[in-house]
Design a protein around this motif. Structure first.
Motif: not given
Length: 570
Positions: A242-271
């Motif tokens: 769901e986070m990956h889908i939503i991040a693809s809808y966001l416009p380029a900017g701080m919000v999209q960068a923050g969404a990608h960071y949150l997605l990466a952080n979730t994957l890192f904690k799971e790893s």
């Protein structure tokens, strides 16, 4: 009389058809679904032309080559409106009135949708009526977007599509307020972000900056609301999807960068969780999926003038990237070590014949595991070194290499304190193997020393025999020692002490505690004079002379210590 002629009948001319001011509207067939579409693909009626009939060429020129817009349903409430083609908004000279009708229809539907949208936001109405009005507003906005045409078609389409996103957002919020139905609200939020994202992308060239900033704020607010819903999902895979889908809808900017960071952080904690539980393959999958969102976030933040918030986010993303690299090295080290352990079990099972090619392949796996974790994960590096020591000790019979591997392993274990590995298999075998090598070296050194010592004792036979003759009492032994083997430096045991020792021995029949205590002090002074640790090289002595004198001092110390221990035990 001639007969009368009958009048000639003239055939009646066909009635002239009457022109009506309005023709019957035929249902429009959607170009994509090949069915009648009243909600999204309807178009206004055209008035018939009056005057002289036109030629075939004139008819061809009067018919605009306009491709009807298509509609694709995206959910039970919304429709994805495909924007008109570039040439669709350029009618021919004879179709100007039709283009004017299309433009007015799009604006009219949007105005009607705004009226219905405002009615839905009135206070005091029931949730069912509010949801129904929002659905009606969404339908009107969708028709307005599909009918956008003319010179300002992009602006009209962007405005109508933005309104579709706003209606979907209000519907999602209504689901949350009414019955806390997050499963129904999340798809609506996603459709809302998708519609607003399309509107921002195409409308940025025609709409003003205030309109764009307002739309970005609405998308940012919707994004944060979706994150609250996603955080309540149970499965990590579902969250990431769901986070990956939503991040693809966001416009380029701080919000999209923050969404990608949150997605990466979730994957890192799971790893991290997967690696702690021993699931290193799944851990590596998470870390591989983490690479793309990290690079997406860095791609926006690098090389731009950033404020303090953006600088902090850039720092967090870089730290996460380094941590992910460390985590990947640990997981790859475990993977290599597990492969080596499997091959090592096969080697120990074959007792009759050992495949040396398989041995070197196993060694390569453990070396790779050690290099992957070098200076990053002390535990994994130490485990790999322990197995390398085991192979060199039991298969290659190289105790020197095995000892170096075991020693390095124990050093890493000591550096990892306060963490302990007492229950780990690799640590137990490292301690056992290293102790065995040390015992073998000690036995070998002692045997060699005893052989040398025995040879020296044979050379000191006369002196030792003289000591044995004088060793009738402590005083007689001291008298012989300081007469024949006086220490080179000023002794602590003097003639005065010798007289005291003789007098003390004469009074030993009294069994006085103070008497024994005084005698022990005197023997301790003599022991300090002849102790091997006090050995000092004399000038002109050869190595053989030094070895003989050291062995002699050891034998003298044993004799003195024997008297001292006798007094101590009472």
């Amino acid at each position: 009389m001639p007969p009368k002629k009958k009048p000639r009948k003239v055939p009646a001319s066909p009635p002239t058809p009457r022109r009506s001011g309005r023709t019957k509207k035929s249902p429009h067939v959607c170009s994509s679904c090949e069915s009648e579409c009243e909600n999204t693909c309807s178009r206004p009626e055209k008035k018939p032309k009056t005057g002289k009939p036109k030629t075939a060429a004139g008819k061809a020129r009067a018919t605009p080559d306009v491709k009807p817009p298509t509609c694709t349903p995206t959910s039970s409430y919304s429709f994805q409106c495909a924007p008109p083609s570039r040439n669709a908004g350029m009618p021919s000279r004879n179709a100007a009135s039709a283009s004017t009708d299309d433009q007015s229809a799009s604006a009219q539907f949007r105005i009607e949708g705004n009226i219905m949208y405002k009615k839905a936001l009135q206070e005091g109405i029931s949730p069912c009526i509010k949801m129904s009005r929002l659905e009606d507003a969404l339908r009107l906005y969708t028709r307005a977007a599909n009918l956008a045409d003319g010179p300002t078609k992009v602006a009209k389409w962007a405005s109508a599509t933005k309104n579709c996103g706003m209606a979907l957002k209000r519907m999602a919020q209504e689901h949350l307020l009414r019955n806390q139905d997050e499963s129904a609200a999340l798809p609506l939020f996603k459709d809302s972000l998708k519609q607003m994202g399309h509107a921002l992308l195409r409308g940025s060239s025609t709409q003003g900056e205030a309109w764009q900033n307002k739309l970005r704020e609405e998308m940012e607010a919707s994004y944060f609301e979706t994150q609250e819903i996603i955080s309540n999902l149970e499965g990590v895979k579902e969250k990431v999807r769901e986070m990956h889908i939503i991040a693809s809808y966001l416009p380029a900017g701080m919000v999209q960068a923050g969404a990608h960071y949150l997605l990466a952080n979730t994957l890192f904690k799971e790893s991290v969780r997967l690696l702690e539980s021993g699931e290193y393959k799944e851990c590596l999958n998470c870390l591989h999926d983490l690479h793309q969102p990290v690079e997406e976030a860095l791609g926006f933040l690098r090389g731009r003038t950033l404020d303090q918030e953006s600088e902090d986010l850039l720092f967090e993303v870089k730290v996460l990237k380094k941590d992910a690299r460390y985590q990947a090295s640990s997981a790859e080290s475990i993977q290599a070590r597990k492969s080596g352990e499997g091959l090592l079990e096969q080697l120990f099972e074959t007792e009759e014949f050992i495949d040396m090619d398989l041995v070197w392949i196993t060694v390569d796996w453990f070396k790779e595991a050690s290099l992957k974790a070098a200076e990053l994960d002390l535990e994994q590096e130490a485990a790999a070194l322990s197995y390398l020591g085991l192979i060199n000790q039991k298969i290659l019979f190289s105790n020197a290499k095995a000892k170096s591997y075991y020693k390095r392993c124990l050093e890493l274990v000591d550096a990892a304190k306060p963490k302990t590995f007492l229950k780990e298999k690799w640590y137990k075998q490292c301690v056992k193997g290293y102790q065995r090598i040390q015992d073998q070296e000690r036995w070998r050194d002692e045997a060699a020393q005893q052989k040398i010592r025995r040879k020296i004792l044979d050379g000191l036979k006369d002196e030792l025999d003289a000591l044995e003759k004088a060793n009738t009492s402590a005083s007689s032994l001291m008298e012989h020692l300081y007469k024949s083997h006086a220490p080179p430096k000023s002794p602590k045991f003097t003639k005065k002490h010798l007289e005291e020792l003789k007098k003390n021995e004469a009074e030993s029949h009294t069994f006085d505690l103070e008497n024994r205590k005084a005698r022990k002090k005197l023997l301790l002074k003599a022991c300090q004079d002849f102790h091997p640790d006090k050995f000092v090289d004399a000038k002109g002595e050869t190595e053989d002379d030094k070895a003989q004198r050291k062995v002699l001092m050891e034998e003298i110390t044993k004799m003195i210590t024997k008297y001292y221990e006798h007094l101590k035990l009472g």
